[in-house]
Enzyme design. Structure first.
Site, PDB file in Angstrom:
ATOM      1  N   ASN A   6       4.142   3.494  -2.066  1.00  0.00           N
ATOM      2  CA  ASN A   6       2.755   3.124  -2.355  1.00  0.00           C
ATOM      3  C   ASN A   6       1.883   4.345  -2.061  1.00  0.00           C
ATOM      4  O   ASN A   6       1.636   4.666  -0.902  1.00  0.00           O
ATOM      5  CB  ASN A   6       2.346   1.934  -1.469  1.00  0.00           C
ATOM      6  CG  ASN A   6       0.879   1.587  -1.628  1.00  0.00           C
ATOM      7  OD1 ASN A   6       0.210   2.055  -2.552  1.00  0.00           O
ATOM      8  ND2 ASN A   6       0.364   0.762  -0.727  1.00  0.00           N
ATOM      9  N   TRP A   7       1.426   4.990  -3.132  1.00  0.00           N
ATOM     10  CA  TRP A   7       0.637   6.217  -2.946  1.00  0.00           C
ATOM     11  C   TRP A   7      -0.824   5.923  -2.607  1.00  0.00           C
ATOM     12  O   TRP A   7      -1.596   6.826  -2.343  1.00  0.00           O
ATOM     13  CB  TRP A   7       0.717   7.083  -4.213  1.00  0.00           C
ATOM     14  CG  TRP A   7       1.923   7.964  -4.242  1.00  0.00           C
ATOM     15  CD1 TRP A   7       2.971   7.950  -3.378  1.00  0.00           C
ATOM     16  CD2 TRP A   7       2.196   9.017  -5.183  1.00  0.00           C
ATOM     17  NE1 TRP A   7       3.896   8.921  -3.721  1.00  0.00           N
ATOM     18  CE2 TRP A   7       3.441   9.592  -4.828  1.00  0.00           C
ATOM     19  CE3 TRP A   7       1.526   9.529  -6.293  1.00  0.00           C
ATOM     20  CZ2 TRP A   7       4.011  10.652  -5.543  1.00  0.00           C
ATOM     21  CZ3 TRP A   7       2.097  10.580  -7.006  1.00  0.00           C
ATOM     22  CH2 TRP A   7       3.327  11.133  -6.631  1.00  0.00           C
ATOM     23  N   LYS A   8      -1.210   4.656  -2.684  1.00  0.00           N
ATOM     24  CA  LYS A   8      -2.603   4.273  -2.408  1.00  0.00           C
ATOM     25  C   LYS A   8      -3.550   5.135  -3.239  1.00  0.00           C
ATOM     26  O   LYS A   8      -3.208   5.509  -4.344  1.00  0.00           O
ATOM     27  CB  LYS A   8      -2.900   4.397  -0.906  1.00  0.00           C
ATOM     28  CG  LYS A   8      -1.867   3.704  -0.046  1.00  0.00           C
ATOM     29  CD  LYS A   8      -2.321   3.572   1.373  1.00  0.00           C
ATOM     30  CE  LYS A   8      -1.196   2.995   2.201  1.00  0.00           C
ATOM     31  NZ  LYS A   8      -1.652   2.304   3.368  1.00  0.00           N
ATOM     32  N   HIS A  95      -1.998  -6.813  -1.329  1.00  0.00           N
ATOM     33  CA  HIS A  95      -1.946  -5.799  -0.273  1.00  0.00           C
ATOM     34  C   HIS A  95      -3.105  -6.041   0.698  1.00  0.00           C
ATOM     35  O   HIS A  95      -4.212  -6.374   0.283  1.00  0.00           O
ATOM     36  CB  HIS A  95      -2.030  -4.388  -0.865  1.00  0.00           C
ATOM     37  CG  HIS A  95      -1.668  -3.333   0.139  1.00  0.00           C
ATOM     38  ND1 HIS A  95      -2.541  -2.924   1.124  1.00  0.00           N
ATOM     39  CD2 HIS A  95      -0.525  -2.641   0.335  1.00  0.00           C
ATOM     40  CE1 HIS A  95      -1.943  -2.014   1.878  1.00  0.00           C
ATOM     41  NE2 HIS A  95      -0.709  -1.825   1.421  1.00  0.00           N
ATOM     42  N   GLU A  97      -5.010  -4.133   2.222  1.00  0.00           N
ATOM     43  CA  GLU A  97      -6.226  -3.332   2.000  1.00  0.00           C
ATOM     44  C   GLU A  97      -7.109  -3.991   0.943  1.00  0.00           C
ATOM     45  O   GLU A  97      -8.315  -3.747   0.910  1.00  0.00           O
ATOM     46  CB  GLU A  97      -5.834  -1.890   1.626  1.00  0.00           C
ATOM     47  CG  GLU A  97      -5.400  -1.120   2.868  1.00  0.00           C
ATOM     48  CD  GLU A  97      -4.449   0.036   2.631  1.00  0.00           C
ATOM     49  OE1 GLU A  97      -4.293   0.474   1.471  1.00  0.00           O
ATOM     50  OE2 GLU A  97      -3.838   0.506   3.612  1.00  0.00           O
ATOM     51  N   GLU A 164       4.088  -6.986   5.657  1.00  0.00           N
ATOM     52  CA  GLU A 164       3.399  -5.819   6.201  1.00  0.00           C
ATOM     53  C   GLU A 164       2.391  -6.269   7.262  1.00  0.00           C
ATOM     54  O   GLU A 164       1.269  -6.657   6.920  1.00  0.00           O
ATOM     55  CB  GLU A 164       2.640  -5.087   5.085  1.00  0.00           C
ATOM     56  CG  GLU A 164       3.512  -4.585   3.961  1.00  0.00           C
ATOM     57  CD  GLU A 164       2.885  -3.395   3.259  1.00  0.00           C
ATOM     58  OE1 GLU A 164       3.507  -2.323   3.295  1.00  0.00           O
ATOM     59  OE2 GLU A 164       1.797  -3.526   2.706  1.00  0.00           O
ATOM     60  N   GLY A 170      -0.260   2.283   8.615  1.00  0.00           N
ATOM     61  CA  GLY A 170      -0.946   3.540   8.896  1.00  0.00           C
ATOM     62  C   GLY A 170      -1.184   3.822  10.373  1.00  0.00           C
ATOM     63  O   GLY A 170      -1.850   4.791  10.722  1.00  0.00           O
ATOM     64  N   SER A 201       4.076   1.869   8.399  1.00  0.00           N
ATOM     65  CA  SER A 201       4.410   3.077   9.171  1.00  0.00           C
ATOM     66  C   SER A 201       5.887   3.465   9.140  1.00  0.00           C
ATOM     67  O   SER A 201       6.376   4.075  10.097  1.00  0.00           O
ATOM     68  CB  SER A 201       3.945   2.936  10.627  1.00  0.00           C
ATOM     69  OG  SER A 201       2.538   2.891  10.690  1.00  0.00           O
ATOM     70  N   GLY A 222       4.068   3.689   2.608  1.00  0.00           N
ATOM     71  CA  GLY A 222       2.791   4.279   2.216  1.00  0.00           C
ATOM     72  C   GLY A 222       2.782   5.773   2.485  1.00  0.00           C
ATOM     73  O   GLY A 222       3.351   6.564   1.732  1.00  0.00           O
ATOM     74  N   GLY A 223       2.166   6.165   3.595  1.00  0.00           N
ATOM     75  CA  GLY A 223       1.980   7.580   3.938  1.00  0.00           C
ATOM     76  C   GLY A 223       3.199   8.463   3.696  1.00  0.00           C
ATOM     77  O   GLY A 223       3.100   9.494   3.009  1.00  0.00           O
TER      78      GLY A 223
END
Ligand code: PEP
Length: 240
Positions: A6-8, A95, A97, A164, A170, A201, A222-223
């Site tokens: 997930n590159w957001k 998600h 977010e 999640e 994150g 994470s 993600g990150g």
């Protein structure tokens, strides 16, 4: 095992240069392994990314969609058909977010139904906040998210659930392995026959702990997925 990147809201056309490395790795590594890689870039990159990955078996997904099946006057929105047309075969829905920006279970349910009708597969995210966890409400929250989010949905094989915990996204924190095993088990009992991934994470270090949790069917990353080296490292370590 699923490895979903997930590159957001990160990345431009230049970021696609890093994909060659992952595609090469995947081609050599996936033999005899039940391994699936899905990249979810920002919408602006879906089309170029899917062209770039066409020859590899890596699939492309979007990060959200509008709930309408048809075109309409919805400035700034993109429906699942348009995402499919651009080259996506998956879409992340629910998600945290986006839940934090006001998406409720009912809307999420509608998005899932529309996206399935439009021919996309779904990565359905659920998870509790830190305060819900502290109040021991995790099961109640997950139960609600599953019940309302998957209400009247039959196509189980089109949906992957990603657990999640919001406090883990994150933050560098992951749940205790025994807690995570129990939560995944709880989700699998509530949502029978679904694949359940963990997200929050995940990195090349903590994968050494996570990989021992036997009921996890993969990871939403993600990150760490923005760095091809870290992403590849996570996959390799999962299997070693
Ligand atoms: C995510 O946002 O889906 C996620 C898992 O992020 P991170 O890996 O950066 O915690």
């Amino acid at each position: 095992m699923y490895f979903i990147a997930n590159w957001k809201m990160f990345g431009g056309l230049k970021s696609l240069n890093s994909l060659g490395k992952v595609a090469n790795f995947f081609q050599n590594f996936r033999r005899n392994k039940n391994l699936k890689i899905i990249y979810c870039p920002p919408t602006t990159l879906i089309n170029s990314m899917s062209k770039k990955l066409k020859k590899s078996k890596i699939e492309v997904g979007a990060q959200n969609c509008h709930e309408s099946e048809v075109y309409g006057a919805h400035t700034g929105s993109i429906n699942p058909r348009m995402l499919k047309d651009a080259g996506a075969s998956y879409v992340i829905i629910g998600h945290s977010e986006n839940r934090q920006r006001g998406e409720k279970n009912k809307l999420i349910n509608q998005k899932i139904k529309t996206a399935i009708k439009s021919g996309l597969k779904i990565i359905f995210c659920i998870g509790e906040t830190l305060s819900e966890k502290r109040k021991k409400k995790t099961k109640k929250i997950l139960d609600e998210q599953i019940r309302y989010g998957l209400n009247k949905i039959q196509n189980k094989n089109k949906i992957i659930i990603a657990y999640e915990p919001i406090w883990s996204i994150g933050s560098g924190l992951i749940p205790k392995p025994e807690d995570l095993f129990k939560t995944i088990d709880f989700i699998k009992k509530k949502a029978k026959n679904y694949k359940v991934l963990y997200g929050g994470s995940v990195n090349p270090k903590n994968i050494l702990k996570l990989r021992d949790i036997k009921n996890i069917d993969g990871y939403l990353i993600g990150g760490a997925s923005q760095d091809p080296k870290k992403f590849i490292d996570i996959i390799k370590k999962t299997y070693n």
